[in-house]
Motif scaffolding. Sequence first.
Motif, PDB file in Angstrom:
ATOM      1  N   ALA A  62     -29.124 -42.034 -33.046  1.00 13.82           N
ATOM      2  CA  ALA A  62     -28.173 -42.350 -31.984  1.00 13.82           C
ATOM      3  C   ALA A  62     -28.466 -41.468 -30.781  1.00 13.82           C
ATOM      4  O   ALA A  62     -28.590 -40.247 -30.912  1.00 13.82           O
ATOM      5  N   ALA A  63     -28.596 -42.090 -29.610  1.00 15.07           N
ATOM      6  CA  ALA A  63     -28.927 -41.332 -28.406  1.00 15.07           C
ATOM      7  C   ALA A  63     -28.236 -41.940 -27.201  1.00 15.07           C
ATOM      8  O   ALA A  63     -28.375 -43.135 -26.943  1.00 15.07           O
ATOM      9  N   ASP A  64     -27.502 -41.117 -26.482  1.00 12.18           N
ATOM     10  CA  ASP A  64     -26.899 -41.542 -25.224  1.00 12.18           C
ATOM     11  C   ASP A  64     -27.734 -40.948 -24.098  1.00 12.18           C
ATOM     12  O   ASP A  64     -27.504 -39.817 -23.662  1.00 12.18           O
ATOM     13  N   LEU A  65     -28.691 -41.703 -23.625  1.00 17.23           N
ATOM     14  CA  LEU A  65     -29.671 -41.196 -22.666  1.00 17.23           C
ATOM     15  C   LEU A  65     -29.196 -41.294 -21.222  1.00 17.23           C
ATOM     16  O   LEU A  65     -29.935 -40.952 -20.304  1.00 17.23           O
ATOM     17  N   GLN A  66     -27.943 -41.729 -21.034  1.00 22.88           N
ATOM     18  CA  GLN A  66     -27.367 -41.720 -19.693  1.00 22.88           C
ATOM     19  C   GLN A  66     -26.729 -40.366 -19.361  1.00 22.88           C
ATOM     20  O   GLN A  66     -26.323 -40.144 -18.224  1.00 22.88           O
ATOM     21  N   ASN A  90     -40.953 -45.470 -23.364  1.00 16.18           N
ATOM     22  CA  ASN A  90     -39.777 -45.220 -22.529  1.00 16.18           C
ATOM     23  C   ASN A  90     -39.288 -46.557 -21.991  1.00 16.18           C
ATOM     24  O   ASN A  90     -39.676 -46.995 -20.904  1.00 16.18           O
ATOM     25  N   ASN A  91     -38.440 -47.198 -22.766  1.00 17.93           N
ATOM     26  CA  ASN A  91     -38.008 -48.552 -22.430  1.00 17.93           C
ATOM     27  C   ASN A  91     -36.552 -48.629 -21.986  1.00 17.93           C
ATOM     28  O   ASN A  91     -36.181 -49.542 -21.247  1.00 17.93           O
ATOM     29  N   ALA A  92     -35.722 -47.684 -22.388  1.00 14.04           N
ATOM     30  CA  ALA A  92     -34.296 -47.755 -22.061  1.00 14.04           C
ATOM     31  C   ALA A  92     -34.093 -47.784 -20.552  1.00 14.04           C
ATOM     32  O   ALA A  92     -34.732 -47.040 -19.810  1.00 14.04           O
ATOM     33  N   MET A 112     -29.645 -43.933 -12.652  1.00 13.23           N
ATOM     34  CA  MET A 112     -30.738 -43.049 -12.227  1.00 13.23           C
ATOM     35  C   MET A 112     -31.093 -42.054 -13.333  1.00 13.23           C
ATOM     36  O   MET A 112     -32.271 -41.763 -13.573  1.00 13.23           O
ATOM     37  N   GLN A 113     -30.072 -41.540 -14.010  1.00 12.23           N
ATOM     38  CA  GLN A 113     -30.320 -40.620 -15.121  1.00 12.23           C
ATOM     39  C   GLN A 113     -31.156 -41.298 -16.202  1.00 12.23           C
ATOM     40  O   GLN A 113     -32.134 -40.736 -16.700  1.00 12.23           O
ATOM     41  N   LEU A 114     -30.785 -42.519 -16.550  1.00 13.72           N
ATOM     42  CA  LEU A 114     -31.465 -43.236 -17.625  1.00 13.72           C
ATOM     43  C   LEU A 114     -32.846 -43.719 -17.200  1.00 13.72           C
ATOM     44  O   LEU A 114     -33.834 -43.530 -17.918  1.00 13.72           O
ATOM     45  N   ASN A 115     -32.927 -44.348 -16.042  1.00 17.48           N
ATOM     46  CA  ASN A 115     -34.177 -44.981 -15.614  1.00 17.48           C
ATOM     47  C   ASN A 115     -35.230 -43.988 -15.148  1.00 17.48           C
ATOM     48  O   ASN A 115     -36.432 -44.278 -15.228  1.00 17.48           O
ATOM     49  N   TYR A 155     -31.661 -49.770  -8.315  1.00 17.12           N
ATOM     50  CA  TYR A 155     -32.506 -50.166  -9.443  1.00 17.12           C
ATOM     51  C   TYR A 155     -33.963 -50.288  -9.013  1.00 17.12           C
ATOM     52  O   TYR A 155     -34.864 -49.764  -9.678  1.00 17.12           O
ATOM     53  N   TYR A 156     -34.220 -51.003  -7.926  1.00 21.71           N
ATOM     54  CA  TYR A 156     -35.599 -51.163  -7.458  1.00 21.71           C
ATOM     55  C   TYR A 156     -36.234 -49.796  -7.193  1.00 21.71           C
ATOM     56  O   TYR A 156     -37.402 -49.571  -7.519  1.00 21.71           O
ATOM     57  N   ALA A 157     -35.469 -48.891  -6.600  1.00 20.13           N
ATOM     58  CA  ALA A 157     -36.000 -47.560  -6.307  1.00 20.13           C
ATOM     59  C   ALA A 157     -36.328 -46.790  -7.580  1.00 20.13           C
ATOM     60  O   ALA A 157     -37.326 -46.063  -7.640  1.00 20.13           O
ATOM     61  N   THR A 158     -35.504 -46.939  -8.621  1.00 23.25           N
ATOM     62  CA  THR A 158     -35.807 -46.240  -9.879  1.00 23.25           C
ATOM     63  C   THR A 158     -37.099 -46.752 -10.491  1.00 23.25           C
ATOM     64  O   THR A 158     -37.883 -45.975 -11.043  1.00 23.25           O
ATOM     65  N   LYS A 159     -37.341 -48.043 -10.387  1.00 28.71           N
ATOM     66  CA  LYS A 159     -38.562 -48.590 -10.982  1.00 28.71           C
ATOM     67  C   LYS A 159     -39.800 -48.252 -10.158  1.00 28.71           C
ATOM     68  O   LYS A 159     -40.901 -48.116 -10.710  1.00 28.71           O
ATOM     69  N   ALA A 160     -39.628 -48.088  -8.842  1.00 23.83           N
ATOM     70  CA  ALA A 160     -40.731 -47.588  -8.023  1.00 23.83           C
ATOM     71  C   ALA A 160     -41.120 -46.181  -8.467  1.00 23.83           C
ATOM     72  O   ALA A 160     -42.305 -45.836  -8.527  1.00 23.83           O
ATOM     73  N   PHE A 161     -40.115 -45.375  -8.808  1.00 25.21           N
ATOM     74  CA  PHE A 161     -40.392 -44.035  -9.337  1.00 25.21           C
ATOM     75  C   PHE A 161     -41.177 -44.121 -10.642  1.00 25.21           C
ATOM     76  O   PHE A 161     -42.171 -43.402 -10.829  1.00 25.21           O
TER      77      PHE A 161
END
Length: 262
Positions: A62-66, A90-92, A112-115, A155-161
């Motif tokens: 069990a992991a709360d990655l947020q 790293n899929n979450a 942002m924390q999760l992504n 969201y788009y910015a997190t995926k650019a990262f």
Amino acid sequence: MNTTTRQTALITGASSGIGKALASEFARDGYNVILAARSVSKMQTLADSLQKQYGITATVIAADLQTDAGAAQLHSDVKAHGITISALANNAGYGLFGEFHKSDLQPELAMMQLNINTVVVLSKLFMPDLLATKGKILNTASTAAFQPGPYMAVYYATKAFVLSFSEAIAAELAGTGVTVTALCPGPTASGFQDKADMHDSALVKGKKLPTSEEVAKAGYKAMQRGQRVYIPGTMNWLMAQSPRFTPRNMVTGIVKFMSKPV
């Protein structure tokens, strides 16, 4: 293969969607798997199925990655099991749909924390394992990584990262035996739209989307090839290349039109 000599893959966001499908791909190929997410009951059902079908060992954590401490706690929990991993998926992650000036701040910070942060922390903490085993990292990015995204700006910015980070460390790790792959799917039938509340977006409404299983299978093969960036689907690939030759104001205008509520 004896279970003590199997490679082990850690998959985050393994309770559903692409993460669940990736777990099946790793297990089918003989990896033991560690499934990490918040939905323990869903993961346990998946773990039981994978163990029965493929004869591997599936560990549920069990992991709360947020949360700020979630990724470090997951690393500690894996080490407490005495496991050395040889693949990290790293899929979450999740997205949020809507105008930025109308959206709530806290869900965006959690995203942002999760992504972003979780990808960095897990990659950093498990790097000794991956260097020792000449392992593999698979980071789920998105075609969203290639341009700004009105109505899903954060969201788009997190995926650019994620894309930039993946390509950078892939170059650093060249020659170590460790490979890094950024998987960049377009819209996928994965439950993502439910979480993002984007069923009314023109990107997905009325469209037949590829399945999580199709995307995971293609991404897994790209990881095994050591491919640094993989975009499933010819049209997705073409769309990802177009910002290189299009004025930026036009790019954001096109994305805004393609994403708007309908």
